[in-house]
Design an enzyme around this catalytic site. Structure first.
Site, PDB file in Angstrom:
ATOM      1  N   GLU A 177       0.732  -1.015   0.037  1.00  0.00           N
ATOM      2  CA  GLU A 177       0.196  -0.249  -0.044  1.00  0.00           C
ATOM      3  C   GLU A 177       0.847   1.362   0.098  1.00  0.00           C
ATOM      4  O   GLU A 177       1.291   1.833   0.955  1.00  0.00           O
ATOM      5  CB  GLU A 177      -0.838   0.019   1.203  1.00  0.00           C
ATOM      6  CG  GLU A 177      -1.768   1.135   1.215  1.00  0.00           C
ATOM      7  CD  GLU A 177      -2.800   1.420   2.624  1.00  0.00           C
ATOM      8  OE1 GLU A 177      -2.521   0.419   3.432  1.00  0.00           O
ATOM      9  OE2 GLU A 177      -3.774   2.229   2.624  1.00  0.00           O
ATOM     10  N   LYS A 219      -2.492  -1.888  -3.164  1.00  0.00           N
ATOM     11  CA  LYS A 219      -3.473  -1.042  -2.711  1.00  0.00           C
ATOM     12  C   LYS A 219      -3.092   0.368  -2.743  1.00  0.00           C
ATOM     13  O   LYS A 219      -2.472   0.796  -1.949  1.00  0.00           O
ATOM     14  CB  LYS A 219      -3.642  -1.461  -1.266  1.00  0.00           C
ATOM     15  CG  LYS A 219      -4.869  -0.753  -0.518  1.00  0.00           C
ATOM     16  CD  LYS A 219      -5.229  -1.137   0.959  1.00  0.00           C
ATOM     17  CE  LYS A 219      -6.092   0.000   1.506  1.00  0.00           C
ATOM     18  NZ  LYS A 219      -6.645  -0.810   2.775  1.00  0.00           N
TER      19      LYS A 219
HETATM   20  P1  13P Z   1      -9.109   4.312   3.955  1.00  0.00           P
HETATM   21  O1  13P Z   1     -10.002   3.647   2.967  1.00  0.00           O
HETATM   22  O2  13P Z   1     -10.041   5.005   5.137  1.00  0.00           O
HETATM   23  O3  13P Z   1      -8.455   5.153   3.180  1.00  0.00           O
HETATM   24  O4  13P Z   1      -8.421   3.075   4.907  1.00  0.00           O
HETATM   25  C1  13P Z   1      -7.735   2.215   3.920  1.00  0.00           C
HETATM   26  C2  13P Z   1      -6.436   1.802   4.905  1.00  0.00           C
HETATM   27  O5  13P Z   1      -6.470   0.554   5.009  1.00  0.00           O
HETATM   28  C3  13P Z   1      -5.627   2.789   5.121  1.00  0.00           C
HETATM   29  O6  13P Z   1      -4.344   2.061   5.367  1.00  0.00           O
END
Ligand code: 13P
Length: 341
Positions: A177, A219
Site C-alpha cells: 500500500e 492497494k
Molecule cells: P481508507 O479507506 O480509510 O483510506 O483506509 C484504508 C486503509 O487501510 C489505510 O491504510
C-alpha cells in the site's frame, strides 16, 4: 515460499463482486474516528465495534477479506469465538496490518517513513499461527512544497518491497500500500505524477527484492485532486486518470488492485470504482476495494457504542458493502442508494 498458495489467496481476495474491509485502525486512528462520533475508545469498545461489523449477516457475499489490527486478531466475540474464526466462518479471509505506523522522515520536513521491519519475520510466523492469511503495509507519500522527495519515495518503496519479501517467505500474501495522500490543495496532475513516481519505484524495488508479483495485491490511492484544491474533478476524470496511471506502472502479473478510500466520501469512493470498471474492459488486473472509512463511516456513527443500535449499524454496513460489490462490475447506480433508503 508456496507460490501457488499465495496466488490462490490473492485471487480469492479479488474475487468478482467482493472486496476487502480494512478494519485495521491503530490505537491512535480508531481513537480519532471514535472521538469524532462520541464513542470512548477502550479495549472493550473496540472489540464490540469490530464484533458488530464482522457478525453482520451475509457479509461474506460482498467481502473477500478483512484486515485486522494486532489487538483485534487476538480478541474474541462475546460468545468466546476468536475473531479470525468468526471471519472464516462467514467465508471471509482474515488478514493483518503488520507495519508499525509512520514516523517523521528524518531531515525532510512534512514527510513520513513507515517502520516495522525489525522482528517482522517472527511476528509474521506468529500471525500465521493465529489465523492470518494475508498482510498489509502502508507507506505514506505527501504532496506539498518541494515534496515528495527522492529520499522519501526511495526509502518507502524499499521498505514496502522488503516487507513483501518477508510476507511471501511466510506464505502470507502481501498487500502493498503506497498511499499518496489526498491532503492539500494540489491538482489531479500533481497526484498523477507523484503516484506514477511512487508506483514505478515500488515495482522496481519489488523486482530487486525478488517478490513474486502474481502473489501480491496492490492497494493504491486513486488519482484525484487534493481535498482543498480550488478545482475538483469529475468522477470520470478520476476514473480515467487512475486507470491510465496504473496501466503505465503496474505489471500485468499482479492479480488485483484494491483501492483505499483515503478520505473520499463513501458515495464518491463507490462511484469512482464503478466508473473504472464500467469505462474499461479487458484490464490485466481486477479493480477492487479495500476501504476503511468509505465502508465504516455510517455504521460507526449509527452504532455509537450502543448495543441497541447494532442491527441498524449492521444494516448500513451491509448496504455499503453491497454497493461496492456492485461497483466491482460497473453495475452500481445512484438509484440503488435510494432504493435502500
Ligand atoms: P481508507 O479507506 O480509510 O483510506 O483506509 C484504508 C486503509 O487501510 C489505510 O491504510
Amino acid at each position: 515460499m508456496d507460490v501457488s498458495k499465495l496466488e490462490e489467496t490473492a485471487r480469492e481476495l479479488v474475487a468478482p463482486g467482493k472486496g476487502i474491509l480494512a478494519a485495521d485502525e491503530s490505537f491512535g486512528t480508531i481513537g480519532k474516528r471514535f472521538e469524532a462520533v462520541g464513542i470512548e475508545s477502550s479495549e472493550e469498545s473496540r472489540r464490540a465495534y469490530r464484533e458488530m461489523l464482522f457478525t453482520t449477516e451475509g457479509i461474506g457475499e460482498f467481502l473477500s477479506g478483512v484486515i485486522l489490527f494486532e489487538e483485534t486478531i487476538r480478541q474474541e466475540t462475546s460468545d468466546g469465538t476468536p475473531m479470525p474464526e468468526v471471519l472464516e466462518g462467514a467465508g471471509v479471509i482474515p488478514g493483518i496490518k503488520v507495519d508499525k505506523s509512520t514516523v517523521d522522515l528524518p531531515l525532510s520536513e512534512g514527510e513520513k517513513f513507515t517502520q516495522g521491519l525489525d522482528g517482522l519475520g517472527d511476528r509474521l510466523a506468529e500471525y500465521r499461527e493465529i489465523g492470518a492469511r494475508f498482510t498489509k503495509w502502508r507507506a505514506v507519500i505527501t504532496i506539498g512544497d518541494g515534496i515528495p522527495t527522492e529520499s522519501c519515495v526511495e526509502a518507502n518503496a524499499e521498505a514496502l518491497a522488503l516487507y513483501a519479501a518477508f510476507a511471501q517467505e511466510h506464505d502470507l500474501v502481501p498487500i502493498v500500500e503506497p498511499e499518496v495522500l489526498i491532503d492539500g490543495d494540489h491538482s489531479i496532475e500533481q497526484c498523477y505524477d507523484a503516484t506514477e513516481w511512487m508506483l514505478n519505484r515500488t515495482f522496481g524495488e519489488l523486482y530487486e527484492h525478488g517478490v513474486e508479483l502474481s502473489g501480491i495485491l496492490l492497494k493504491p490511492n486513486m488519482v484525484i485532486s487534493g481535498k482543498d484544491a480550488p478545482q475538483q474533478v469529475s468522477v470520470e476524470e478520476v476514473a480515467s486518470a487512475t486507470v491510465e496511471c496504473l496501466l503505465r506502472t503496474v505489471p500485468a502479473a499482479v492479480p488485483g488492485i484494491a483501492f483505499l478510500s483515503g478520505g473520499q466520501t463513501d458515495l464518491r469512493a463507490t462511484a469512482h470504482l464503478n466508473a473504472m470498471n464500467s469505462m474499461y474492459g479487458g484490464l490485466p488486473w481486477e479493480l477492487s476495494f479495500s476501504y476503511a472509512r468509505a465502508l465504516q463511516g455510517q455504521p460507526m456513527e449509527i452504532w455509537g457504542g450502543d448495543v441497541d443500535n447494532v442491527q441498524a449499524a449492521q444494516k448500513a454496513f451491509h448496504h455499503r458493502a453491497k454497493m461496492n460489490g456492485a461497483a466491482r462490475s460497473g453495475d452500481y447506480s445512484e438509484e440503488m442508494e435510494e432504493q435502500a433508503a
